[in-house]
Structure formats: structure tokens, C-alpha cells
Motif scaffolding. Structure first.
Motif, mmCIF file in Angstrom:
data_model
loop_
_atom_site.group_PDB
_atom_site.id
_atom_site.type_symbol
_atom_site.label_atom_id
_atom_site.label_comp_id
_atom_site.label_asym_id
_atom_site.label_seq_id
_atom_site.Cartn_x
_atom_site.Cartn_y
_atom_site.Cartn_z
ATOM 1 N N GLN A 164 0.855 -1.184 0.000
ATOM 2 C CA GLN A 164 0.000 0.000 0.000
ATOM 3 C C GLN A 164 0.892 1.235 0.000
ATOM 4 O OE1 GLN A 164 -3.538 0.295 0.070
ATOM 5 N NE2 GLN A 164 -3.053 2.462 -0.217
ATOM 6 N N ILE A 165 0.644 2.140 -0.960
ATOM 7 C CA ILE A 165 1.414 3.381 -1.031
ATOM 8 C C ILE A 165 0.531 4.536 -0.575
ATOM 9 C CG2 ILE A 165 2.699 4.977 -2.535
ATOM 10 C CD1 ILE A 165 3.153 2.715 -4.469
ATOM 11 N N TYR A 166 1.072 5.382 0.289
ATOM 12 C CA TYR A 166 0.397 6.609 0.710
ATOM 13 C C TYR A 166 1.272 7.777 0.257
ATOM 14 C CZ TYR A 166 -2.279 3.703 4.045
ATOM 15 O OH TYR A 166 -3.081 2.762 4.631
ATOM 16 N N VAL A 167 0.727 8.666 -0.544
ATOM 17 C CA VAL A 167 1.504 9.831 -0.991
ATOM 18 C C VAL A 167 1.174 11.013 -0.079
ATOM 19 C CG1 VAL A 167 2.020 11.394 -2.915
ATOM 20 C CG2 VAL A 167 1.477 8.991 -3.381
ATOM 21 N N ILE A 168 2.216 11.623 0.486
ATOM 22 C CA ILE A 168 1.999 12.813 1.318
ATOM 23 C C ILE A 168 2.680 14.009 0.652
ATOM 24 C CG2 ILE A 168 1.736 11.626 3.531
ATOM 25 C CD1 ILE A 168 4.696 12.300 4.136
ATOM 26 N N ASP A 169 2.133 15.181 0.923
ATOM 27 C CA ASP A 169 2.663 16.374 0.287
ATOM 28 C C ASP A 169 3.670 17.040 1.219
ATOM 29 O OD1 ASP A 169 2.747 17.850 -1.966
ATOM 30 O OD2 ASP A 169 1.025 19.108 -1.491
ATOM 31 N N GLY A 170 4.699 16.305 1.597
ATOM 32 C CA GLY A 170 5.693 16.859 2.507
ATOM 33 C C GLY A 170 6.761 15.823 2.782
ATOM 34 N N ALA A 171 7.753 16.218 3.571
ATOM 35 C CA ALA A 171 8.841 15.316 3.942
ATOM 36 C C ALA A 171 8.750 15.068 5.443
ATOM 37 C CB ALA A 171 10.182 15.931 3.591
ATOM 38 N N LEU A 172 8.951 13.829 5.859
ATOM 39 C CA LEU A 172 8.862 13.483 7.282
ATOM 40 C C LEU A 172 10.089 13.975 8.060
ATOM 41 C CD1 LEU A 172 7.641 9.750 7.073
ATOM 42 C CD2 LEU A 172 6.252 11.749 7.672
ATOM 43 N N PHE A 173 9.905 14.043 9.362
ATOM 44 C CA PHE A 173 11.004 14.346 10.293
ATOM 45 C C PHE A 173 11.775 15.600 9.844
ATOM 46 C CE2 PHE A 173 10.236 9.683 10.208
ATOM 47 C CZ PHE A 173 9.581 9.609 11.431
ATOM 48 N N ASP A 174 13.123 15.546 9.931
ATOM 49 C CA ASP A 174 13.899 16.735 9.573
ATOM 50 C C ASP A 174 14.623 16.548 8.243
ATOM 51 O OD1 ASP A 174 15.612 14.772 10.410
ATOM 52 O OD2 ASP A 174 16.881 16.078 11.629
ATOM 53 N N HIS A 175 13.993 15.808 7.319
ATOM 54 C CA HIS A 175 14.692 15.485 6.064
ATOM 55 C C HIS A 175 15.067 16.703 5.238
ATOM 56 C CE1 HIS A 175 12.756 11.234 6.253
ATOM 57 N NE2 HIS A 175 13.771 11.373 7.077
ATOM 58 N N MET A 176 14.170 17.691 5.180
ATOM 59 C CA MET A 176 14.471 18.892 4.390
ATOM 60 C C MET A 176 15.767 19.545 4.888
ATOM 61 S SD MET A 176 12.671 19.531 1.843
ATOM 62 C CE MET A 176 11.134 19.196 1.030
ATOM 63 N N GLU A 177 15.880 19.670 6.208
ATOM 64 C CA GLU A 177 17.062 20.300 6.809
ATOM 65 C C GLU A 177 18.308 19.448 6.539
ATOM 66 O OE1 GLU A 177 14.199 19.795 8.261
ATOM 67 O OE2 GLU A 177 13.495 21.736 8.998
#
Ligand SMILES: *[C@@H]1O[C@H](CO)[C@@H](O)[C@H](O)[C@H]1NC(C)=O
Ligand SMILES: *[C@@H]1O[C@H](CO)[C@@H](O)[C@H](O)[C@H]1NC(C)=O
Ligand SMILES: *[C@@H]1O[C@H](CO)[C@@H](O)[C@H](O)[C@H]1NC(C)=O
Ligand SMILES: *[C@@H]1O[C@H](CO)[C@@H](O)[C@H](O)[C@H]1NC(C)=O
Length: 213
Positions: A164-177
Motif C-alpha cells: 500500500q502506497i500513501y503519498v503525502i505532500d511533505g517530507a517526514l522528520f527533519d529530512h528537508m534540513e
């Protein structure tokens, strides 16, 4: 020059081996390699590339189960992980960045199947599971049926065979940083030596989203 190339290969294999020994990626389910759903293709491509890097050091993944639940940041989130004008650590083969990428991908994978219809999602506190890095992922569904994952609304749900794939419009935890920090480190390295970027660390443009992997 030939001996340098050999030495380079040995160093690369050593760096990759060190990273892979610390954290390993599970295999991408076969069905998703062959026909990646367009809504999740950038994330699946990142997973696939990381897997190929592992295979280059002959790391066998036969003993690992493919995860049943996959959380995919949407395509534009993955392509914007690093600013366009700087090298991306997600395309670097330096050991520390291979490890960063492997850990990042594992954060979006859950071994067991979490189905959107699961009644546990309606619990007041939602349904908490552990990802492959043993971090908490909370699935919640509100009265009108909107599913969130760690408070990010799910924008797409795709069921493929037993995954099952769930697409979210963001990055979890501090991945962007983390990725931004990696970009800065790579940029500083290149500036310090005033040298052209090595082939492997070049920033490739985002894949045409209508195109398959
Ligand atoms: C890769 O791993 C397999 C299984 O462990 C082994 O049989 C094979 O010889 C290895 N190949 C190389 C090139 O090391
Ligand atoms: C996962 O984290 C929990 C809570 O911190 C801990 O109790 C558990 O032992 C961890 N499991 C593994 C496999 O590390
Ligand atoms: C469920 O969440 C969606 C999206 O955040 C929101 O539009 C909707 O009003 C929520 N429903 C309820 C009953 O809270
Ligand atoms: C993406 O590919 C499609 C089909 O091959 C093409 O029509 C479209 O112009 C491409 N878009 C970009 C931005 O290259």
C-alpha cells in the motif's frame, strides 16, 4: 591513470561498503520497479537508485522482505529536496551521503501492511506503527475520511499487489534540513577546491513526470 581508476573504484567500494554495513535498504517490490505509479515515481526512483548503489558492492538483499507500507513524498517534494542550483547529496556517492539517503528512504517504509480501511486509524490518537528505522509513524483518519500521516494529509493512496502506497505532500522528520545541510557541505567542498563537480555529484534535472522510470 589506469591504476588511479582502480584505486578510485576500491575507495568507492570501501565507502559504499561502510555505509551499507551500517544501514541497509530492503528491495523495492518487483511490481513497483516495473510499473511505478506516476504519483510516487520520484520517491520510487530514489529508492531504486539507492538499491542499485548497494548492489554495486554486491550486497545481497535476498534475506530482506519488501516492506508492505510505503509512504511516498509527492514528486515535487522529492525533486525540491535540494535547491536547483546546488549539488544534491541525494545524487552523491560519498559514503556519508549514501548513508543519509539510505536512512532517509527507510524512514518512509513500514514492514507491515497498514490498510486505509483499518478501523484502528479512527482511534482518537490514531494508529502508531514503527518504520524501518524504528521511528514512530502515526496514521489517523478523521470523520470525513481524510487520512493523515504524522499530520501530513495523504493526497493519494495506491494499492499494488500486497503493498500500500500513501503519498503525502511533505517530507517526514527533519529530512528537508538534512538534505539542505548536505547540499551546503557539497557546495562548500566544490567551492573550496574550485574544481568542476565530479560526474556522480552533478545535479540531474528532475525526471519528466509523465515518463516512467
Ligand atoms: C556476490 O555475492 C554472492 C553471494 O554471496 C557470491 O556468490 C558472489 O561470488 C559475489 N560476487 C562477487 C563479485 O563478489
Ligand atoms: C524501538 O523503539 C522502542 C521505543 O524506543 C524500543 O522499546 C524498542 O526496543 C526498539 N526496537 C528495536 C528493534 O530497536
Ligand atoms: C477532515 O480533514 C479534512 C482535511 O484536513 C478537513 O477538510 C475535514 O473538515 C476534516 N473533517 C472533520 C470531520 O474534521
Ligand atoms: C514530458 O514528456 C511528454 C511526453 O513525452 C512531453 O509531451 C512533454 O513535453 C515533456 N515535458 C517536459 C517538461 O519536458
Amino acid at each position: 591513470m589506469a591504476s588511479l581508476t582502480v584505486l578510485g573504484k576500491v575507495l568507492l567500494a570501501t565507502l559504499l561498503a561502510a555505509a551499507a554495513a551500517a544501514v541497509q535498504l530492503p528491495p523495492l517490490p518487483q511490481a513497483l520497479q516495473q510499473t511505478p505509479p506516476p504519483a510516487a515515481e520520484q520517491f520510487l526512483d530514489l529508492w531504486h537508485r539507492s538499491m542499485v548503489e548497494q548492489q554495486r558492492i554486491n550486497f545481497t538483499m535476498d534475506n530482506q522482505e519488501a516492506p508492505k507500507t510505503i509512504i511516498s513524498p509527492s514528486n515535487h517534494v522529492v525533486t525540491n529536496f535540494a535547491p536547483q542550483d546546488v549539488p544534491s547529496p541525494l545524487y552523491s556517492l560519498q559514503g556519508r551521503f549514501v548513508e543519509l539517503k539510505t536512512k532517509l528512504v527507510r524512514d518512509y517504509l513500514v514492514a507491515d501492511l497498514v490498510e486505509p480501511e483499518d478501523k484502528n486509524l479512527l482511534n482518537p490518537d490514531g494508529f502508531a506503527v514503527r518504520n524501518l528505522n524504528n521511528k514512530t509513524i502515526v496514521f489517523e483518519k478523521n470523520a470525513t475520511g481524510t487520512v493523515t500521516i504524522n499530520d501530513f494529509p495523504v493526497v493519494n493512496m495506491i494499492s499494488v499487489e500486497d503493498a500500500q502506497i500513501y503519498v503525502i505532500d511533505g517530507a517526514l522528520f527533519d529530512h528537508m534540513e538534512q538534505v539542505a545541510e548536505g547540499s551546503r557541505a557539497l557546495f562548500d567542498e566544490h567551492s573550496a577546491f574550485d574544481a568542476p563537480m565530479p560526474q556522480d555529484e552533478r545535479r540531474f534535472g528532475p525526471k519528466n513526470s509523465t515518463e516512467n522510470i
